[in-house]
Write a protein that holds these residues in place. Structure first.
Motif, PDB file in Angstrom:
ATOM      1  N   ASP A  99       0.868  -1.177   0.000  1.00 14.17           N
ATOM      2  CA  ASP A  99       0.000   0.000   0.000  1.00 14.17           C
ATOM      3  C   ASP A  99       0.903   1.224   0.000  1.00 14.17           C
ATOM      4  N   TRP A 100       1.376   1.580  -1.178  1.00 11.93           N
ATOM      5  CA  TRP A 100       2.347   2.655  -1.266  1.00 11.93           C
ATOM      6  C   TRP A 100       1.741   4.009  -0.923  1.00 11.93           C
ATOM      7  N   ARG A 101       0.516   4.238  -1.275  1.00 15.22           N
ATOM      8  CA  ARG A 101      -0.129   5.512  -0.937  1.00 15.22           C
ATOM      9  C   ARG A 101      -0.241   5.644   0.590  1.00 15.22           C
ATOM     10  N   GLY A 102      -0.710   4.581   1.241  1.00 11.00           N
ATOM     11  CA  GLY A 102      -0.802   4.592   2.697  1.00 11.00           C
ATOM     12  C   GLY A 102       0.561   4.719   3.349  1.00 11.00           C
ATOM     13  N   ALA A 103       1.549   4.045   2.772  1.00  7.00           N
ATOM     14  CA  ALA A 103       2.914   4.134   3.295  1.00  7.00           C
ATOM     15  C   ALA A 103       3.420   5.571   3.202  1.00  7.00           C
ATOM     16  N   ARG A 104       3.185   6.200   2.076  1.00 10.22           N
ATOM     17  CA  ARG A 104       3.646   7.584   1.899  1.00 10.22           C
ATOM     18  C   ARG A 104       2.994   8.500   2.940  1.00 10.22           C
ATOM     19  N   THR A 105       1.698   8.328   3.160  1.00  8.82           N
ATOM     20  CA  THR A 105       0.994   9.147   4.152  1.00  8.82           C
ATOM     21  C   THR A 105       1.587   8.934   5.545  1.00  8.82           C
ATOM     22  N   SER A 106       1.797   7.676   5.917  1.00 14.64           N
ATOM     23  CA  SER A 106       2.360   7.372   7.235  1.00 14.64           C
ATOM     24  C   SER A 106       3.769   7.940   7.386  1.00 14.64           C
TER      25      SER A 106
END
Length: 152
Positions: A99-106
Motif C-alpha cells: 500500500d504505497w499511498r498509505g505508506a507515503r501518508t504514514s
C-alpha cells in the motif's frame, strides 16, 4: 531525544533491554535477539511505545504481517503522537501490504512528527525509489544520511 507519551521510559530495565535491542536491530544481524530484547523492554514498561515499534519493525522485515500489525497497534495505543509509530506503520504498509499511498501518508506524518528520525527518511526514500521518484529519493536519502551517517 524522544518525544511524547510512550516515547521514553524511566524504567532502567526497559531502557537497558531497549538499548541492547537497538544494537541488534542496527546491525541487522539477529532480529530474533532484537525482538527478545524489545519484548523484555515492553514487559518491564508496558507503556514504552518505542519497544513495540522495534518489535513491529523486526517482524516487518521478517515478513510476519500479523505480528507486525499487532505490535504497531500496541505502539499506537501507547504513543499515537510518536513519529516512530507512524514510520513503523509506513514500513509495514510498504512491504507487507504493498500500500504505497498509505505508506507515503504514514511516512510523511512520521517525518513531520519526528523530523530527526532518520529511519523515516530512509524508508520514505526507499518508497520513492519504488515509485520511480528518483529526485525525491535522493533528497530523502540525503537527509537520512545527514541525520544518521552510519545506517545499516
Amino acid at each position: 531525544a524522544v518525544r511524547g507519551r510512550g516515547g521514553e521510559t524511566t524504567n532502567e530495565v526497559a531502557r537497558r533491554a531497549y538499548a541492547r535491542a537497538r544494537v541488534h536491530w542496527a546491525r541487522r544481524n539477529d532480529c530474533t535477539r532484537a525482538i527478545g530484547e524489545y519484548r523484555a523492554a515492553a514487559a518491564a514498561d508496558p507503556d514504552f511505545a518505542l519497544a513495540w515499534v522495534g518489535i513491529a519493525d523486526c517482524f516487518t522485515v521478517g515478513g510476519a504481517r500479523e505480528e507486525a500489525q499487532q505490535a504497531i497497534s500496541e505502539a499506537a495505543t501507547r504513543g499515537p503522537d510518536l513519529g516512530e509509530v507512524h514510520a513503523s506503520r509506513g514500513l509495514a504498509r510498504m512491504f507487507l501490504s504493498w500500500d504505497w499511498r498509505g505508506a507515503r501518508t504514514s511516512l510523511e506524518t512520521a517525518m513531520r512528527l519526528a523530523p530527526e528520525y532518520a529511519s523515516a527518511y530512509q524508508w520514505a526514500g526507499v518508497l520513492a525509489i519504488l515509485e520511480r521518484r528518483s529526485d525525491t529519493a535522493r533528497t530523502l536519502l540525503a537527509v537520512a544520511a545527514t541525520l544518521d551517517p552510519t545506517p545499516p
